[in-house]
Design an enzyme around this catalytic site. Structure first.
Site: not given
Lengths: 210, 733
Positions: B620, B693, B690, B472
């Site tokens: 990265p 967020e 992850g 996404i």
């Protein structure tokens, strides 16, 4: 309802006006047969223009935007529809050397125009320097605003080269520099919700410096 | 493969590709406009007609009548599916509000019809000829009004969202330094750049949707449930997703109405939801009211910490749990966290990037700034002083997997030049500009979910990975290719990755920042199976061999892996119970510098820095983009984003991209992001978590704290817009 009548009349009025002004420079206008119902007259108009250096001919509904002519009729789907209202910049293309929101103009306004879309700048195996810089600097994430950003970025550097001032230009007489603030100001019509702005500025700076 | 014990040293600790900055393998397609998004797939099925969705013009009530005759007679119209002529569709566990609910209207712009025509222009024009009469019902559209009726919410696993530890009231009452502040955050929109879009086609009783969706398997099952058909008869394909941020976790009206429209029209139908419909038709991040109370000794050590959050949703459940980070971030023996939810008559609230934590940090991390000032302690020091060690402060039975928050804060402060900050607010002036710096800590869980993939080796040494994972914008294509190439010992350009097709093995999907860690672990599991198959074929132990440069080597012997011929292996990573002993989190220190025009009050962000601790960073380059993207969205939340509720009629009034302001180029300065070189052995064999967020957890508060530091005005009602503080700016001397 009175409101229905008003809408009908106004649509006819708008269409008639649009067709009349278009007709001045065109040989033929085809009208779809009017339906027996409440529907409006539909008109198609032939259009000749150049897209990415190729001569193209279309017979288009007068309501078709340049954006939909590209995406739906020529299947050049690199140009994106983010809002269809000139609010997001995803549909940016270069027409006669200047960037525009292709959703905000009707295709039939572009008779004889030269349109460059993202596909015309470069392809996946032959990237334009700006496209390559976006890859290198990760100037995108989801990729949906990206073609518009790149078309804008290419045109913005051209505007700066030509000395066209912006809201943040401090010295209107001196040589214009592709500064970070100058580029960011000019790019602000192209929204990137993924937030790749910082990287896009770096990609543009690299191309500007080259 | 089950991950049932902490990871030990493995091939990723000696990686040549994983962990290295790698330009996206899908990049050339994206920058040249060749990546096919949902509405652009002219090639997948012939005869696509165009659909236009009509939305309800009331917030609550019932449709009395729909006049469809004029629209049906309009040029080019092929079919109309209208609420008055069609049963409501079914529900799914993933949707709260009805996607096509018959005559009953649950929220403004709920889909009530789809008009299918030969062309886009015809569909749009015909849709405008539909005349709908309603019996509107009274609704409540104001969070402040329903707050008192709130109930304790339930979390994502059904747990109660109220927790206490020790004696909060007693400790707070006796604390030497106290903060008791209430903050509000508005409803926010995902506003992803690609609209909800679907091409739907039926072949007998089988339905294919080419759509834009983050969670392919959820979507497949939800669509089956909504339409009342077998899941086996649904195929969902979504190889490119033009942004989601949680808004595309679930099937939306575009897919449902395209499927119904295609059935009625007896031909494929394409719908891209018109932008002005998106904000009220779909989901949003619900508004919150948050009260934070902090009590500390005069040394700044927190003794009492309470965070309460009130939000509302159409069902009265599933609120915006702004308290989620609070049990995790700071020590304090006496605690109360509670998230309360009321019923409200607005469009459905649902997950948006870091649901709960994003607005939660906007309260907690500003309260920490207020506490620091009151205690006379530097805000960076205060956070380090109250940092947690070993176990989760609000849940001492749960161990912390791997945490380096203090390092993030220290290295960030050093790098940002924090020592230049004036502790007294409103004191730094540079010409017309008031300048200030702010800091905030960030916490976001680092979850994993089971994830499967198929890897196929061809006789010429090319490897294909297939999984229903989505990209996404997160960079899934590239990290999956890196993982597969690393594990199989092949060059990156020998690997192709195909994503987003429900015919592929079921992945974790993209959401909750679990995608990167989970999907790569699943690809690793499939590659381990493929290595075994190659070993069995060629007569060596595939688990013991070393795979590099197209060769497998073991005990001085070597085999060309292509000698095994074409092979394909499925694999899935699942997770053992040991993980439930741990809280796997990601941590960050966020810094911001602003300047505020002393005359006009205009805020400019001049610098932003994030220092992140999220285990191994797989790529990265793209991980940094995830973080800075979160920082942009966080800046928007602090300074501009605000869905304005028309409380008379019950809808979001600013429902387009001109009215709902998000940051643009001019708003965002150069951003810096640093990743600590950490590894988390509890998360997965990849030791990677992850960051998508983490990037939105804290920069929002850091900007707010910087504005305070610049101006001396504390605005607790987000967004911090000039109308809320202009009359309180320092005197112009």
């Amino acid at each position: 309802m009175a409101q229905d009548g008003f809408l009908k009349v106004s649509r006819r009025g708008v269409l008639a006006g649009g067709v009349a002004s278009a007709a001045a420079s065109r040989a033929s206008i085809a009208f779809a047969q009017e339906n027996s119902g409440a529907s409006a007259v539909e008109a198609t108009v032939p259009l000749k223009f150049t897209v990415n250096g190729e001569d193209r001919q279309l017979d288009l509904d007068t309501r078709t935007t340049l954006l939909d002519a590209l995406r739906e009729h020529l299947q050049l789907t690199g140009t994106k529809k983010g809002c269809d209202h000139g609010q997001c910049g995803a549909c940016t293309v270069i027409v006669n050397g200047e960037r525009i929101n292709s959703c905000l103009s009707l295709a039939v306004q572009h008779e004889g125009d030269e349109v460059t879309t993202i596909e015309g700048l470069g392809s996946a195996d032959r990237l334009h320097p700006m496209q390559a810089a976006f890859v290198k600097h990760d100037g995108y994430q989801c990729g949906y605003c990206t073609p518009g950003q790149i078309c804008s970025a290419v045109a913005v550097l051209d505007e700066i080269r030509k000395g066209i001032p912006s809201h943040v230009t401090e010295d209107l007489d001196g040589a214009m520099q592709p500064s970070n603030v100058e580029m960011r100001e000019r790019m602000s019509g192209n929204i990137c919700r993924c937030g790749a702005y910082s990287n896009i500025a770096e990609a543009m700076a690299e191309v500007a410096g080259a | 493969m089950e991950f049932n014990a902490p990871a030990t040293e493995n091939l990723f600790d000696r990686a040549k590709l994983v962990g290295k900055s790698t330009p996206r393998i899908d990049g050339p397609l994206k920058v040249s406009g060749a990546a096919p998004y949902a509405a652009e797939r002219h090639d997948v099925v012939a005869g696509q007609a165009y659909g236009w969705i009509v939305g309800a013009a009331i917030a609550k009530g019932r449709i009395r009548s729909m006049e469809l005759g004029d629209a049906r007679r309009a040029p080019g119209v092929v079919a109309i599916v209208a609420a008055t002529e069609h049963e409501p569709v079914g529900t799914s566990p993933y949707n709260h509000a009805p996607l096509f609910g018959g005559r009953d209207i649950a929220h403004y712009h709920q889909a009530i019809a789809v008009v299918v025509a030969e062309t886009f222009e015809q569909a749009r024009a015909a849709a405008s000829l539909i005349r709908t009469q309603y019996d509107a019902a009274d609704g409540v559209h104001d969070l402040a009004r329903v707050k008192s009726a709130a109930k304790i919410g339930t979390g994502f696993s059904g747990e109660s969202m109220k927790d206490t530890l020790g004696d909060f009231d007693g400790a707070f009452g006796g604390a030497a330094v106290k903060i008791d502040a209430t903050y509000t955050t508005p409803d926010e929109a995902h506003a992803m750049m690609e609209p909800f879009a679907t091409i739907a086609a039926w072949e007998g009783d089988k339905l294919t949707v080419w759509t834009s969706n983050q969670m392919i398997n959820w979507g497949k099952r939800a669509l089956a449930s909504i339409l009342g058909i077998e899941a086996d008869n649904v195929r969902v394909d979504s190889p490119y997703v033009g942004g989601g941020f949680g808004g595309k976790l679930f099937i939306r009206a575009d897919a449902v109405m395209a499927a119904l429209g295609a059935k009625a029209a007896k031909r494929p139908v394409k719908i891209a939801m018109q932008r002005p419909l998106m904000f009220n038709n779909s989901t949003h991040r619900p508004a919150t009211i948050q009260r934070v109370r902090l009590g500390a000794g005069s040394d700044g050590r927190i003794t009492a910490i309470a965070h309460e959050c009130w939000s509302a949703n159409i069902t009265g459940e599933d609120g915006e749990h702004g308290t989620l980070q609070t049990p995790k971030l700071y020590t304090g023996a006496n605690r109360l966290t509670a998230s309360y939810v009321s019923q409200i008559d607005l469009p459905e609230g649902n997950a948006m990037r870091a649901p709960g934590e994003a607005p939660g940090h906007m309260a907690l991390e500003v309260a920490m700034d207020e506490l620091a000032e009151q205690a006379g302690i530097d805000p960076v020091e205060l956070r380090i002083l109250n940092d947690a060690h070993g176990v989760v402060p609000g849940d001492p039975e749960t161990k912390i997997s791997d945490r380096h928050l203090a390092r993030c804060l220290k290295e960030g402060a050093e790098r940002f030049g924090w020592s230049e900050r004036k502790a007294q607010p409103g004191q730094a002036r540079n010409g017309r500009w008031l300048t200030g710096m702010g800091v905030a800590a960030g916490y976001r869980a680092g979850p994993t979910a089971k994830s499967a993939a198929r890897v196929s080796l061809s006789a010429d040494g090319k490897l294909k990975v297939e999984t229903d994972m989505t990209d996404i914008g997160t960079g899934s294509y590239t990290i999956i290719a890196q993982t597969a190439a690393e594990t199989m010992g092949l060059p990156l350009d020998s690997v192709t990755v195909e994503l987003g097709d429900s015919n592929f093995p079921v992945s974790s999907g993209s959401g909750g920042q679990w995608g990167a860690a989970s999907s790569t672990a699943g690809v690793y599991a499939a590659c381990v199976n493929l290595r075994r198959m190659i070993g069995e074929k060629l007569g060596f132990d595939g688990d013991a061999a070393d795979f590099q440069g197209g060769l497998a080597t073991l005990d001085g012997q070597g085999w060309q892996i292509t000698e095994a011929g074409a092979l394909s292996a499925d694999g899935e990573m699942t997770y053992g119970d040991f993980k439930s002993d741990y809280d796997v989190g990601t941590y960050a220190a966020h810094f911001a510098e602003v300047r505020v025009d002393a005359f006009t009050g205009e805020v400019h962000i001049t610098r932003m820095l994030a220092v992140c601790d999220a285990g191994r960073i797989l790529n990265p380059l793209s991980a940094r983009s995830q973080v800075i993207g979160g920082m942009v969205m966080a800046a928007g939340a602090t300074l501009m984003e605000d869905l304005h509720v028309d409380k008379r009629f019950g809808f979001f009034a600013n429902h387009d991209l001109a009215g709902y302001e998000v940051p643009v180029h001019a708003d965002i300065p150069h951003q810096e992001c640093i990743f600590l070189d950490t590894l988390d052995p509890i998360v997965s064999p990849m030791k990677a978590k992850g960051v998508g967020e983490l990037g939105i957890c804290g920069p929002n508060a850091a900007v707010a704290n910087a504005v305070y530091n610049a101006t001396g005005v504390r605005v607790r009602e987000y967004p911090i817009t000039v109308d809320k503080y202009l009359d309180r700016l320092p005197a112009l001397a």
